[in-house]
Design an enzyme around this catalytic site. Structure first.
Site, PDB file in Angstrom:
ATOM      1  N   LYS A 170     -44.149 -55.017  -4.382  1.00 49.10           N
ATOM      2  CA  LYS A 170     -45.395 -55.001  -3.625  1.00 49.10           C
ATOM      3  C   LYS A 170     -46.499 -54.340  -4.434  1.00 49.10           C
ATOM      4  CE  LYS A 170     -47.371 -52.127  -0.689  1.00 49.10           C
ATOM      5  NZ  LYS A 170     -48.777 -52.493  -0.827  1.00 49.10           N
ATOM      6  N   GLY A 223     -47.809 -44.112  -7.466  1.00 45.11           N
ATOM      7  CA  GLY A 223     -48.905 -43.946  -6.520  1.00 45.11           C
ATOM      8  C   GLY A 223     -49.188 -42.472  -6.311  1.00 45.11           C
ATOM      9  N   THR A 227     -47.859 -39.941  -0.840  1.00 45.48           N
ATOM     10  CA  THR A 227     -47.057 -41.123  -0.519  1.00 45.48           C
ATOM     11  C   THR A 227     -45.670 -40.990  -1.131  1.00 45.48           C
ATOM     12  OG1 THR A 227     -49.126 -42.355  -0.780  1.00 45.48           O
ATOM     13  CG2 THR A 227     -47.142 -43.651  -0.430  1.00 45.48           C
ATOM     14  N   GLU A 245     -43.631 -41.978  -9.931  1.00 46.97           N
ATOM     15  CA  GLU A 245     -44.715 -41.676 -10.878  1.00 46.97           C
ATOM     16  C   GLU A 245     -45.942 -41.360 -10.043  1.00 46.97           C
ATOM     17  OE1 GLU A 245     -44.278 -41.464 -14.042  1.00 46.97           O
ATOM     18  OE2 GLU A 245     -42.306 -42.396 -14.188  1.00 46.97           O
ATOM     19  N   CYS A 279     -54.196 -42.433 -13.932  1.00 48.01           N
ATOM     20  CA  CYS A 279     -53.451 -41.199 -13.653  1.00 48.01           C
ATOM     21  C   CYS A 279     -53.457 -40.270 -14.868  1.00 48.01           C
ATOM     22  CB  CYS A 279     -52.025 -41.529 -13.239  1.00 48.01           C
ATOM     23  SG  CYS A 279     -51.195 -42.586 -14.427  1.00 48.01           S
ATOM     24  N   GLU A 380     -56.439 -33.743  -7.029  1.00 48.85           N
ATOM     25  CA  GLU A 380     -56.778 -34.964  -7.768  1.00 48.85           C
ATOM     26  C   GLU A 380     -57.936 -35.675  -7.067  1.00 48.85           C
ATOM     27  OE1 GLU A 380     -53.982 -38.265  -7.558  1.00 48.85           O
ATOM     28  OE2 GLU A 380     -54.164 -38.529  -9.716  1.00 48.85           O
TER      29      GLU A 380
HETATM   30  P1  NDP Z   1     -50.928 -44.750  -2.854  1.00 50.50           P
HETATM   31  O1  NDP Z   1     -49.871 -43.717  -2.862  1.00 50.50           O
HETATM   32  O2  NDP Z   1     -51.878 -44.802  -1.739  1.00 50.50           O
HETATM   33  O3  NDP Z   1     -50.289 -46.209  -2.930  1.00 50.50           O
HETATM   34  C1  NDP Z   1     -49.402 -46.623  -3.953  1.00 50.50           C
HETATM   35  C2  NDP Z   1     -48.624 -47.814  -3.450  1.00 50.50           C
HETATM   36  O4  NDP Z   1     -47.785 -47.404  -2.375  1.00 50.50           O
HETATM   37  C3  NDP Z   1     -49.501 -48.935  -2.888  1.00 50.50           C
HETATM   38  O5  NDP Z   1     -48.894 -50.179  -3.158  1.00 50.50           O
HETATM   39  C4  NDP Z   1     -49.486 -48.618  -1.409  1.00 50.50           C
HETATM   40  O6  NDP Z   1     -49.781 -49.732  -0.630  1.00 50.50           O
HETATM   41  C5  NDP Z   1     -48.056 -48.168  -1.224  1.00 50.50           C
HETATM   42  N1  NDP Z   1     -47.809 -47.339  -0.057  1.00 50.50           N
HETATM   43  C6  NDP Z   1     -48.697 -46.592   0.660  1.00 50.50           C
HETATM   44  N2  NDP Z   1     -48.064 -45.960   1.686  1.00 50.50           N
HETATM   45  C7  NDP Z   1     -46.763 -46.317   1.607  1.00 50.50           C
HETATM   46  C8  NDP Z   1     -45.612 -45.992   2.379  1.00 50.50           C
HETATM   47  N3  NDP Z   1     -45.662 -45.174   3.436  1.00 50.50           N
HETATM   48  N4  NDP Z   1     -44.427 -46.521   2.024  1.00 50.50           N
HETATM   49  C9  NDP Z   1     -44.335 -47.330   0.951  1.00 50.50           C
HETATM   50  N5  NDP Z   1     -45.384 -47.688   0.192  1.00 50.50           N
HETATM   51  C10 NDP Z   1     -46.586 -47.182   0.505  1.00 50.50           C
HETATM   52  O7  NDP Z   1     -51.655 -44.608  -4.257  1.00 50.50           O
HETATM   53  P2  NDP Z   1     -52.929 -45.396  -4.743  1.00 50.50           P
HETATM   54  O8  NDP Z   1     -52.687 -46.871  -4.692  1.00 50.50           O
HETATM   55  O9  NDP Z   1     -54.115 -44.813  -4.060  1.00 50.50           O
HETATM   56  O10 NDP Z   1     -52.951 -45.017  -6.297  1.00 50.50           O
HETATM   57  C11 NDP Z   1     -53.563 -43.889  -6.780  1.00 50.50           C
HETATM   58  C12 NDP Z   1     -52.541 -42.816  -7.065  1.00 50.50           C
HETATM   59  O11 NDP Z   1     -51.560 -43.306  -7.962  1.00 50.50           O
HETATM   60  C13 NDP Z   1     -53.148 -41.619  -7.733  1.00 50.50           C
HETATM   61  O12 NDP Z   1     -52.642 -40.453  -7.151  1.00 50.50           O
HETATM   62  C14 NDP Z   1     -52.652 -41.743  -9.167  1.00 50.50           C
HETATM   63  O13 NDP Z   1     -52.594 -40.523  -9.847  1.00 50.50           O
HETATM   64  C15 NDP Z   1     -51.314 -42.344  -8.972  1.00 50.50           C
HETATM   65  N6  NDP Z   1     -50.872 -42.992 -10.193  1.00 50.50           N
HETATM   66  C16 NDP Z   1     -49.839 -42.446 -10.901  1.00 50.50           C
HETATM   67  C17 NDP Z   1     -49.432 -43.001 -12.090  1.00 50.50           C
HETATM   68  C18 NDP Z   1     -48.284 -42.429 -12.859  1.00 50.50           C
HETATM   69  O14 NDP Z   1     -47.766 -43.140 -13.709  1.00 50.50           O
HETATM   70  N7  NDP Z   1     -47.861 -41.204 -12.619  1.00 50.50           N
HETATM   71  C19 NDP Z   1     -50.108 -44.181 -12.639  1.00 50.50           C
HETATM   72  C20 NDP Z   1     -51.160 -44.682 -11.803  1.00 50.50           C
HETATM   73  C21 NDP Z   1     -51.524 -44.097 -10.621  1.00 50.50           C
HETATM   74  P3  NDP Z   1     -51.293 -50.020  -0.140  1.00 50.50           P
HETATM   75  O15 NDP Z   1     -52.215 -49.656  -1.233  1.00 50.50           O
HETATM   76  O16 NDP Z   1     -51.238 -51.467   0.098  1.00 50.50           O
HETATM   77  O17 NDP Z   1     -51.500 -49.211   1.081  1.00 50.50           O
END
Ligand code: NDP
Length: 476
Positions: A170, A223, A227, A245, A279, A380
């Site tokens: 997803k 993400g 989350t 991650e 990130c 962040e």
């Molecule tokens: P989110 O945590 O909001 O979302 C990440 C993914 O998880 C999306 O596909 C989201 O879906 C999904 N998601 C949200 N809630 C749930 C749940 N309860 N159960 C399962 N899946 C869920 O992060 P963002 O998309 O806002 O991304 C930004 C974040 O990602 C920042 O904190 C960034 O630092 C981090 N990041 C980390 C990286 C790393 O390698 N460490 C690399 C890149 C980003 P949907 O968006 O459709 O709601």
């Protein structure tokens, strides 16, 4: 664009949909399936059925499917770059030079990697021989964020599929376009139905249904930290494997002996590339006091000249942030920084480029005058916002760098080789770049410590994650 789910080799017609908004203009330009438990059940069941055959398919044949998918990415690179820019708001030149080539590389890297992946053997002299099987896990969930959509999506699905797992993946509902386009080429690439399924929809709905499904053996998630914690809460009691991650609050440490111009040029990039939504961006810039004023003035001068514009224009270097709500969050973080006593040296506001008056643009923002423990320097923001702090000694730089719950990446600028080694080893983070930033060798372990995550991706680490070791001991 009408995004569709891809389940059991079929692009499905969708009943419930969400709007897809393009950040460059704020307009709705397409629909996304609003999937939930029903779609997850179907996708997981299809993946489960496909697993016995796929997991016993020779690695070279699985690799050939990934190679053909990589060919499709290469052949459609301009289409994908434009789709990424429209969906995410990033400059199309960035998508064309970074996101899409890297997505192709991820697929090829693991097509090759699986054919070089070896397991161990331990001889007990004269008594027995042990060998380790590395068995695919079954059906795995891959969930990726919106900032580097196809780049991070392929970074997960490639090793999962290469290792012989079936995948339910997803992308973020904010940026589904390129994962959808990829899914339209999966069948042609030769993947049997059910091996690789792509679902779209809201994280708390479809994502949550994926991670809580009993037939999902492992969850690979990139993400936000909150989350990630929520997912871990679901997954840990069921003893599923998980790779997380998560977020960061990365320091960029500039010592007075650094190559000033190079440090400045790269710090500008590590602050504002992809509108600061990587990130690995350095959001806390720590500068040795003797060069602090000069570095600050030069950084502010350069940041002030960065003009946000149409993400689809090839000349644009600074695009839009991903959504209206994310823009509001970034702007409220800047307000909070002012309330905390920070001085906004440049930016600090929404901008309205011609043609993008309703788009989600934030000016590159540099803030100084804040202590290390305030919310601005602890939480962040994930936007084009950085803070500057001065330090006097190496010990102080290290204390400031490590003064956060996160530990993803750090950047260190010095020409003193001994100091580079000494300081790098003392930074609590998964990655330290010395005199560079975002230079990536895909063979290296990638991930964070503390609240930045659990486990490592990259190289054989990802293939180890997506397989279960089994020790076989044979008496001689
Ligand atoms: P989110 O945590 O909001 O979302 C990440 C993914 O998880 C999306 O596909 C989201 O879906 C999904 N998601 C949200 N809630 C749930 C749940 N309860 N159960 C399962 N899946 C869920 O992060 P963002 O998309 O806002 O991304 C930004 C974040 O990602 C920042 O904190 C960034 O630092 C981090 N990041 C980390 C990286 C790393 O390698 N460490 C690399 C890149 C980003 P949907 O968006 O459709 O709601």
């Amino acid at each position: 664009m009408e995004v569709r789910n891809f389940v059991n080799g079929v692009l499905e017609t969708t009943v419930r949909t969400l709007d897809n908004v393009t950040p460059g203009t704020g307009e709705v330009y397409g629909t996304i399936p609003r999937s939930g438990p029903e779609e997850v059940n179907r996708a997981v069941a299809a993946a489960k059925r496909a697993f016995p055959a796929w997991s016993s398919t020779p690695a070279a044949e699985r690799a050939a499917c990934l190679e053909r998918l990589a060919d499709a990415v290469r052949d459609n690179a301009p289409l994908l770059a434009e789709a990424e820019a429209r969906d995410n708001g990033k400059p199309v030149s960035l998508a064309a030079h970074v996101d899409i080539p890297r997505a192709e590389k991820n697929l090829r890297f693991y097509a090759s990697g699986i054919q070089h992946f070896a397991s161990q053997s331990h001889a007990m002299e004269g008594e027995a021989i042990n060998y380790t099987l590395r068995k695919p896990l079954g059906v795995v969930a891959c969930i990726s964020p919106w900032n580097l959509p196809l780049y991070l999506f392929t970074w997960k699905v490639a090793p999962a599929l290469a290792a012989g797992n079936c995948v339910v993946a997803k992308p973020s509902e904010l940026t589904p376009a390129t994962a959808y386009l990829l899914s339209t080429w999966v069948e042609e690439a030769g993947f049997p139905p059910g091996v690789f399924n792509v679902l779209h929809g809201l994280g708390p709905e479809v994502g949550e249904a994926m991670v809580t499904h009993d037939d999902i053996a492992a969850v690979s998630f990139t993400g936000g930290t909150q989350t990630g914690a929520r997912i871990a809460g679901h997954v840990a009691p069921k003893f599923k494997k998980m790779s997380l991650e998560l977020g960061g609050k990365n320091p960029a440490i500039v010592f007075a002996d650094a190559d000033f111009d190079e440090a400045l040029r790269t710090t500008l990039r590590s602050s504002f590339a992809n509108q600061g939504q990587i990130c690995l961006c350095g959001s806390r810039i720590l500068v040795e006091r003797s060069i602090y004023d000069a570095f600050r003035d030069a950084l502010v001068a350069k940041a002030s000249k960065m003009v946000a514009g149409d993400p689809l224009d090839l000349a644009t270097k600074m695009g839009a942030v991903v959504s209206e709500s994310h823009m509001s969050k970034i702007l409220s973080c800047i307000e909070r920084a002012r309330d905390e006593g920070g001085s906004v040296l440049c930016g600090g506001n929404r901008v309205f480029p011609k043609g993008g008056e309703n788009g989600f643009f934030v000016a590159p923002t540099v803030i100084e005058g804040l202590g290390p423990n305030c919310a601005t320097n602890q939480e962040e923001i994930f936007g084009p916002v950085v803070t500057l702090q001065a330090f006097d000694t190496e010990e102080e730089a290290l204390a400031l760098a490590n003064n956060t719950v996160y530990g993803l990446a750090a950047t260190l600028w010095t020409t003193d080789l001994k100091r580079a080694h000494r300081v790098a080893a003392k930074i609590d983070s998964g990655i330290v770049w010395v005199n560079t930033w975002l230079l990536r060798d895909l063979r290296t372990p990638f991930g964070g410590v503390k609240a930045s995550g659990l486990g490592r991706e990259g190289g054989f680490e990802a293939l180890e994650f997506f397989t279960e070791p089994q020790n076989i001991c044979i008496q001689l």
